[in-house]
Design a protein around this motif. Structure first.
Motif, PDB file in Angstrom:
ATOM      1  N   LEU A 448       0.831  -1.200   0.000  1.00 26.66           N
ATOM      2  CA  LEU A 448       0.000   0.000   0.000  1.00 26.66           C
ATOM      3  C   LEU A 448       0.869   1.254   0.000  1.00 26.66           C
ATOM      4  O   LEU A 448       1.898   1.308   0.678  1.00 26.66           O
ATOM      5  CB  LEU A 448      -0.917   0.005   1.224  1.00 26.66           C
ATOM      6  CG  LEU A 448      -1.928  -1.153   1.336  1.00 26.66           C
ATOM      7  CD1 LEU A 448      -2.650  -1.093   2.679  1.00 26.66           C
ATOM      8  CD2 LEU A 448      -2.927  -1.095   0.184  1.00 26.66           C
ATOM      9  N   SER A 449       0.460   2.257  -0.739  1.00 29.48           N
ATOM     10  CA  SER A 449       1.234   3.513  -0.824  1.00 29.48           C
ATOM     11  C   SER A 449       0.838   4.452   0.316  1.00 29.48           C
ATOM     12  O   SER A 449       0.328   5.561   0.099  1.00 29.48           O
ATOM     13  CB  SER A 449       0.991   4.179  -2.183  1.00 29.48           C
ATOM     14  OG  SER A 449       1.412   3.349  -3.230  1.00 29.48           O
ATOM     15  N   HIS A 451       1.907   5.435   4.783  1.00 27.44           N
ATOM     16  CA  HIS A 451       2.961   5.404   5.791  1.00 27.44           C
ATOM     17  C   HIS A 451       3.106   3.983   6.350  1.00 27.44           C
ATOM     18  O   HIS A 451       2.109   3.255   6.492  1.00 27.44           O
ATOM     19  CB  HIS A 451       2.611   6.380   6.925  1.00 27.44           C
ATOM     20  CG  HIS A 451       3.741   6.609   7.878  1.00 27.44           C
ATOM     21  ND1 HIS A 451       3.997   5.770   8.938  1.00 27.44           N
ATOM     22  CD2 HIS A 451       4.687   7.594   7.931  1.00 27.44           C
ATOM     23  CE1 HIS A 451       5.049   6.207   9.603  1.00 27.44           C
ATOM     24  NE2 HIS A 451       5.486   7.324   9.014  1.00 27.44           N
ATOM     25  N   GLN A 455       0.417   0.795   7.077  1.00 23.07           N
ATOM     26  CA  GLN A 455       0.579  -0.557   6.526  1.00 23.07           C
ATOM     27  C   GLN A 455       0.536  -1.605   7.634  1.00 23.07           C
ATOM     28  O   GLN A 455      -0.142  -2.639   7.513  1.00 23.07           O
ATOM     29  CB  GLN A 455       1.907  -0.664   5.774  1.00 23.07           C
ATOM     30  CG  GLN A 455       2.018   0.206   4.535  1.00 23.07           C
ATOM     31  CD  GLN A 455       3.415   0.131   3.922  1.00 23.07           C
ATOM     32  OE1 GLN A 455       4.317  -0.509   4.461  1.00 23.07           O
ATOM     33  NE2 GLN A 455       3.596   0.792   2.786  1.00 23.07           N
TER      34      GLN A 455
END
Length: 492
Positions: A448-449, A451, A455
C-alpha cells in the motif's frame, strides 16, 4: 487439587504475560531510540562482547535453577547453597575474563575498544547471579508478580541510563551501562521486596543432589548458547563489526518476540507439569492443553511478525537497518521451532529426562556446525545490492538445524510421555495452517502507498480479525477459554 493447579497456572500465565508485554514495550522503546542514535559499528562492538558474556552467564547458573524447579520440595539449605555457588562462580569468572579482555579483542580483528567495554559489561553476570535464586523461588511457587515488577523497574532504569548516554554521545557505552543499570536495579528490587535470606551454609551434599539434572541442563544450555552465539563470533571475526551490527540488531528484535513466548511457556508450564509428573493420565491431558495453547499464540505471533517485518523496520528506523530485515525474518522462523522445542523440553524435564534433552541439543548443534562449515566460505560474500547474502545463507542453516531438532524432540517426547506423535501434531496443525494462509495477506499490506505505520495497522487488524474469526467458526476451545479468562476471569 486440579482447580488449585489450574488457578496457579492461570495466574502464572497472566503475570508472565504482563511481564513480557511491559518488558518488551520498555525494551522496544529503548531499542528504537538507540538504533536511531547509535551506529551499526557501536552495536557490533557490544555484540562482540555479548558472545563471551552469554557463556559466562551460563556457567554462573550451572543448570541448578532448572534442578531447583524440577525438585518438588527444595529446602532452605538447597536454595542457600545454590546462591553461594552461583555468586562464587560469578566472581571467579569475572576475574578471569577481566584479564582475558585483550584476547577477546584479538578475536575481532584486534579492535582495542572492546577491552574496556568488556571489563565493564561482564559485571552484569555478577549482578544477575545475585538474583537467580530469588527469581527461582518465586517461579517455583508460581508467584511471579514481583518478578514482573522487578523486570519492569530494571528496564525503565536501563532505558533512562542508556538513552541519556546515547544522546550525550557515548556510543557503545550507552548499551553497556544500560545493561548494568537493568541488572543492578532488578536484583535490588527482588532483594528488598522478598523476605527470604540465605543461610550462611554451603552443603556439598545438597549440591551433589542437583548434579545429575543440573549438569545435564547446564551442558544442554551450553550447547544452546553455543548455537545462538557462534554465528556472532564468526561474523565479527570474518566479516567485520558493521555486518555484526546488522546481525545483532536483527537478533535482538527477533528475540523480543521469540523469547517473550518462550519464557512465558517455560516459566508458566514447567512448575505445573512437575506437579503432575506422577500421574501419567493427568500429565498427558495437561501437556496436550499446553501444546494447543502454545500453538495458538506462537504461530500467528511469529509468522505474522515475519509477514510485517518490512513496515515494522521502516516505521521504527526508516531505511537505516534494511539489510537486517531478511535476517530478522529467518531468525523468527527459527524461533518457531525454538519455542516448540522448549515446550517439549518442559515435558521431558518434568519427567526427569534431562539426559534426553542434552542429547537432542547435541544433535542440533552437530547439524548446525555442519551447516556452518558448508556456508563458511560464503559468509562475507554479497550479491548485487544484497550486502548480507552470506549471512542469509548462514541463517538458513540455523533454520534447518532447528527444524530437524524439532522433529527429533517431538519423537522423543512422544515416546517418553506416552502421547502419540500424531496427537501432538494435531494439537499444532490448525493454528500453523491458519497462520500460513493469513501471512501472505498480511504481507500484501506493505504494498500500500501509505505510511509504514498504516501498513502495519492494516496488516495486523486484518490478520488478527481473520485469525479470531476462523478459530471462532472452528470452535477452538483454547480461544474460547482464553477469551473467557480475559473477560470473566475464568481459570484456564
Amino acid at each position: 487439587m486440579l482447580q488449585s493447579l489450574k488457578g496457579r497456572t492461570a495466574g502464572t500465565l497472566k503475570w508472565n504475560a504482563i511481564d513480557r508485554v511491559a518488558s518488551q514495550l520498555l525494551y522496544a522503546l529503548t531499542g528504537v531510540v538507540l538504533a536511531r542514535l547509535l551506529s551499526q559499528e557501536d552495536f557490533g562492538l557490544v555484540g562482540a562482547v555479548l558472545v563471551f558474556q552469554a557463556f559466562a552467564s551460563l556457567l554462573v547458573d550451572s543448570g541448578f535453577s532448572y534442578a531447583l524447579i524440577q525438585r518438588k520440595r527444595p529446602s532452605r539449605v538447597d536454595y542457600s547453597t545454590v546462591l553461594w555457588f552461583n555468586l562464587g562462580v560469578a566472581v571467579a569468572l569475572y576475574i578471569i575474563l577481566w584479564f582475558c579482555a585483550p584476547l577477546i579483542a584479538d578475536c575481532f580483528q584486534g579492535d582495542r575498544r572492546i577491552v574496556p567495554l568488556a571489563r565493564v559489561m561482564f559485571l552484569t553476570f555478577i549482578l544477575n547471579a545475585s538474583a537467580i535464586v530469588q527469581t527461582n523461588r518465586l517461579v517455583k511457587r508460581m508467584d511471579v508478580r514481583m518478578v514482573a515488577i522487578a523486570n519492569s523497574i530494571g528496564l525503565a532504569a536501563g532505558a533512562v541510563v542508556g538513552i541519556w548516554l546515547a544522546m550525550a554521545g557515548y556510543g557503545a557505552w550507552a548499551i553497556v551501562w544500560q545493561s548494568i543499570a537493568l541488572s543492578g536495579v532488578k536484583s535490588l528490587v527482588l532483594w528488598t521486596t522478598q523476605r527470604w535470606r540465605p543461610r550462611p551454609v554451603f552443603s556439598w551434599k545438597s549440591l551433589r543432589g542437583f548434579a545429575g539434572i543440573g549438569s545435564r541442563m547446564m551442558f544442554t544450555s551450553f550447547l544452546n548458547t553455543l548455537f545462538q552465539n557462534i554465528y556472532s563470533f564468526f561474523i565479527g571475526n570474518r566479516v567485520g563489526l558493521v555486518s555484526l551490527g546488522y546481525y545483532t540488531q536483527s537478533d535482538k528484535w527477533s528475540k523480543m518476540g521469540v523469547m517473550s513466548i518462550y519464557q512465558v511457556v517455560t516459566s508458566s508450564f514447567l512448575p505445573a507439569l512437575s506437579d503432575v509428573q506422577d500421574d501419567p493420565v493427568r500429565f498427558r491431558r495437561v501437556a496436550s492443553k499446553m501444546t494447543r495453547f502454545t500453538a495458538y499464540l506462537t504461530f500467528p505471533a511469529l509468522i505474522g511478525l515475519m509477514a510485517v517485518a518490512t513496515p515494522v523496520f521502516h516505521m521504527l528506523f526508516g531505511t537505516k537497518w534494511d539489510p537486517s530485515i531478511i535476517l530478522f525474518q529467518l531468525l523468527l522462523l527459527r524461533g518457531v521451532f525454538t519455542v516448540l522445542c522448549g515446550l517439549y523440553n518442559n515435558a521431558l524435564l518434568a519427567l526427569g529426562h534431562a539426559r534426553a534433552i542434552m542429547w537432542l541439543e547435541v544433535m542440533r548443534d552437530a547439524v548446525a556446525l555442519g551447516a556452518l562449515a558448508i556456508c563458511f566460505p560464503y559468509l562475507a560474500e554479497t550479491r548485487g545490492d544484497d550486502m548480507v547474502w552470506g549471512l542469509t545463507l548462514l541463517l538458513w542453516g540455523q533454520v534447518a538445524a532447528s527444524f530437524l531438532t524439532w522433529i527429533a524432540t517431538l519423537t522423543v517426547t512422544a515416546r517418553k510421555s506416552g502421547i502419540s506423535v500424531g496427537h501432538m501434531l494435531l494439537d499444532l496443525a490448525p493454528y500453523a495452517a491458519q497462520s500460513c494462509v493469513i501471512a501472505p495477506l498480511m504481507s500484501a499490506a506493505s504494498l500500500l502507498s501509505v505510511h509504514p505505520a498504516l501498513q502495519l495497522l492494516a496488516a495486523c487488524a486484518g490478520g488478527g480479525l481473520l485469525y479470531l474469526g476462523i478459530n471462532k467458526l472452528a470452535g477452538s476451545q483454547v480461544q474460547a477459554d482464553l477469551i473467557d479468562f480475559v473477560l470473566r476471569k475464568k481459570k484456564l
